[in-house]
Design a protein around this motif. Structure first.
Motif, PDB file in Angstrom:
ATOM      1  N   CYS A  27      29.773 -21.687  22.283  1.00 20.79           N
ATOM      2  CA  CYS A  27      30.318 -21.073  23.503  1.00 20.79           C
ATOM      3  C   CYS A  27      29.622 -21.570  24.771  1.00 20.79           C
ATOM      4  O   CYS A  27      30.189 -21.516  25.854  1.00 20.79           O
ATOM      5  CB  CYS A  27      30.243 -19.547  23.423  1.00 20.79           C
ATOM      6  SG  CYS A  27      28.569 -18.884  23.493  1.00 20.79           S
ATOM      7  N   HIS A  29      27.240 -20.193  26.321  1.00 21.58           N
ATOM      8  CA  HIS A  29      26.739 -19.094  27.161  1.00 21.58           C
ATOM      9  C   HIS A  29      25.604 -18.327  26.504  1.00 21.58           C
ATOM     10  O   HIS A  29      24.653 -17.946  27.168  1.00 21.58           O
ATOM     11  CB  HIS A  29      27.875 -18.141  27.514  1.00 21.58           C
ATOM     12  CG  HIS A  29      28.980 -18.798  28.264  1.00 21.58           C
ATOM     13  ND1 HIS A  29      28.808 -19.290  29.533  1.00 21.58           N
ATOM     14  CD2 HIS A  29      30.257 -19.079  27.914  1.00 21.58           C
ATOM     15  CE1 HIS A  29      29.952 -19.837  29.948  1.00 21.58           C
ATOM     16  NE2 HIS A  29      30.841 -19.722  28.975  1.00 21.58           N
ATOM     17  N   GLY A  30      25.749 -18.049  25.233  1.00 22.56           N
ATOM     18  CA  GLY A  30      24.748 -17.227  24.551  1.00 22.56           C
ATOM     19  C   GLY A  30      23.470 -17.993  24.273  1.00 22.56           C
ATOM     20  O   GLY A  30      23.428 -19.221  24.292  1.00 22.56           O
ATOM     21  N   ASN A  45      26.114 -14.305  22.307  1.00 25.31           N
ATOM     22  CA  ASN A  45      27.386 -14.114  22.998  1.00 25.31           C
ATOM     23  C   ASN A  45      28.586 -14.113  22.044  1.00 25.31           C
ATOM     24  O   ASN A  45      29.421 -13.218  22.088  1.00 25.31           O
ATOM     25  CB  ASN A  45      27.556 -15.212  24.056  1.00 25.31           C
ATOM     26  CG  ASN A  45      28.800 -15.031  24.882  1.00 25.31           C
ATOM     27  OD1 ASN A  45      29.044 -13.957  25.425  1.00 25.31           O
ATOM     28  ND2 ASN A  45      29.596 -16.082  24.979  1.00 25.31           N
ATOM     29  N   CYS A  46      28.668 -15.115  21.153  1.00 29.95           N
ATOM     30  CA  CYS A  46      29.878 -15.274  20.328  1.00 29.95           C
ATOM     31  C   CYS A  46      29.618 -15.065  18.836  1.00 29.95           C
ATOM     32  O   CYS A  46      30.533 -15.217  18.032  1.00 29.95           O
ATOM     33  CB  CYS A  46      30.483 -16.656  20.550  1.00 29.95           C
ATOM     34  SG  CYS A  46      29.497 -18.003  19.889  1.00 29.95           S
TER      35      CYS A  46
END
Ligand SMILES: [Zn+2]
Length: 126
Positions: A27, A29-30, A45-46
């Protein structure tokens, strides 16, 4: 492993860059690291299971390769041009090498995890 996580929407390089930034290669982001080198079980995040990936010797190998190719030419140049005293060299070069190695290693590990994620490798393949 990693079934249900399609890697078609991003390239191998994207996964490597995301990992290099110590972010989730899926992702982006995480966070996937819990501390210096330890991986979280899943992305924050995912929930991608990046913690299952075992990069083993690849990150140290690449780190040594990069740091060595950076330090040795500088060392040779400084020796040829300035001829510093031995005690100075015995202090400077090991310290600089250690500092660079410990600085670069976590990012290289992230990149290795990103590459392995994209290739759907877990590190226990035979
Ligand atoms: Zn993620």
């Amino acid at each position: 492993m990693n079934t249900g996580y399609s890697r078609d929407s991003y390239t191998k390089l994207t996964s490597i860059v995301r990992g290099f930034k110590r972010s989730c290669p899926h992702c982006g982001h995480g966070k996937i690291f819990n501390g210096y080198l330890k991986l979280l079980n899943t992305c924050s995040n995912c929930d991608a299971p990046t913690g299952e990936i075992r990069a083993d010797d690849l990150p140290p190998y690449v780190t040594i390769l990069l740091v060595g190719h950076f330090i040795v030419p500088i060392l040779l140049y400084v020796e040829a041009e300035y001829r510093p005293e031995l005690w100075m060299q015995m202090t400077l070069w090991p310290s600089l090498t250690l500092l660079l190695t410990l600085t670069v290693l976590p990012f290289i590990k992230g990149a290795a995890v990103g590459l392995m994620w994209h290739l759907n490798l877990k590190g226990d393949e035979h």
